[in-house]
Design a protein around this motif. Structure first.
Motif, short mmCIF file in Angstrom:
data_model
loop_
_atom_site.label_atom_id
_atom_site.label_comp_id
_atom_site.label_asym_id
_atom_site.label_seq_id
_atom_site.Cartn_x
_atom_site.Cartn_y
_atom_site.Cartn_z
N TYR A 1 2.33 1.86 -3.44
CA TYR A 1 1.35 2.48 -4.35
C TYR A 1 1.21 3.97 -4.04
CZ TYR A 1 -0.39 -1.92 -6.28
OH TYR A 1 -0.52 -3.10 -6.95
N SER B 1 2.41 7.31 -6.61
CA SER B 1 1.49 8.31 -7.17
C SER B 1 1.84 9.73 -6.73
CB SER B 1 0.05 7.99 -6.76
OG SER B 1 -0.07 8.07 -5.36
N ASP C 1 0.83 -1.21 0.00
CA ASP C 1 0.00 0.00 0.00
C ASP C 1 0.86 1.27 0.00
OD1 ASP C 1 -2.31 -1.51 0.00
OD2 ASP C 1 -2.61 -1.35 2.19
N LEU D 1 2.46 -1.34 -10.59
CA LEU D 1 2.86 0.08 -10.51
C LEU D 1 2.82 0.76 -11.85
CD1 LEU D 1 5.79 0.04 -7.96
CD2 LEU D 1 3.47 0.87 -7.63
#
Length: 192
Positions: free
Chosen positions: A114, A118, A111, A192
């Protein structure tokens, strides 16, 4: 003219009869123990019958054997100690703890990966996420170490029969859990 030498196989006992024109040694050179080829051999003396003995006679007992005490019956061999299954249970417990900790840390690490992927490096929460991700990656050493320890303890428990069934399950679970965590990282990083 020279005469051919006489060989031991050229006597009358070997089937060859010397011819009349051949040289033979005079009797004065003959030895009484050796037969002369011109004389007839004397038959061997008759064999006297040997007394019959049983083929296998019992040996006479030794005088010291009578004074020796009779052996005492052997004692029962010592019973094997019942080994405690604690080692196998400890290995199984450690691998289950490693699986739980590793699963929680892996899911949280994926998590965070990720989240950081971003974000850009100038985002206000980037440093906090990066610090938490580094902490989670370092904490992955704990379940990996526990899994390795439980793997080794499981092998020892199975080979020494100290909780062999639990030791075998600890070995199997530690191998499967390690593979599952690596696959989780691979699939998490692939998206990803």
């Amino acid at each position: 003219m020279s005469q051919p030498p006489q060989h031991p196989t050229s006597g009358p006992e070997f089937g060859y009869q010397p011819s009349a024109g051949r040289y033979s040694p005079p009797d004065e050179f003959s030895h009484p123990d050796y037969p002369n080829p011109q004389q007839t051999p004397t038959p061997p003396p008759p064999v006297q019958a040997q007394p019959q003995h049983p083929p296998y006679a019992q040996p006479a007992p030794a005088p010291y054997a009578q004074s020796m005490p009779m052996p005492v019956a052997y004692a029962q061999p010592p019973q094997k100690e019942s080994r405690s299954p604690a080692l196998g249970i400890v290995a199984l417990f450690l691998v289950l703890v490693a699986c739980v900790i590793g699963g929680v840390l892996t899911s949280r690490t994926i998590d965070l990966i990720y989240a950081i992927s971003s974000m850009s490096s100038g985002t206000p929460g980037y440093r906090a996420v990066e610090s938490e991700l580094t902490t989670h990656l370092l904490l992955q050493i704990l379940p990996a170490s526990l899994g390795l320890i439980s793997f080794v303890l499981g092998i020892i428990a199975a080979s020494t029969r100290r909780g062999a069934a639990a030791g075998v399950f600890a070995i199997i679970i530690s191998v499967l859990a390690t593979g599952a965590i690596f696959l989780a990282f691979a699939f998490g990083l692939q998206n990803l």
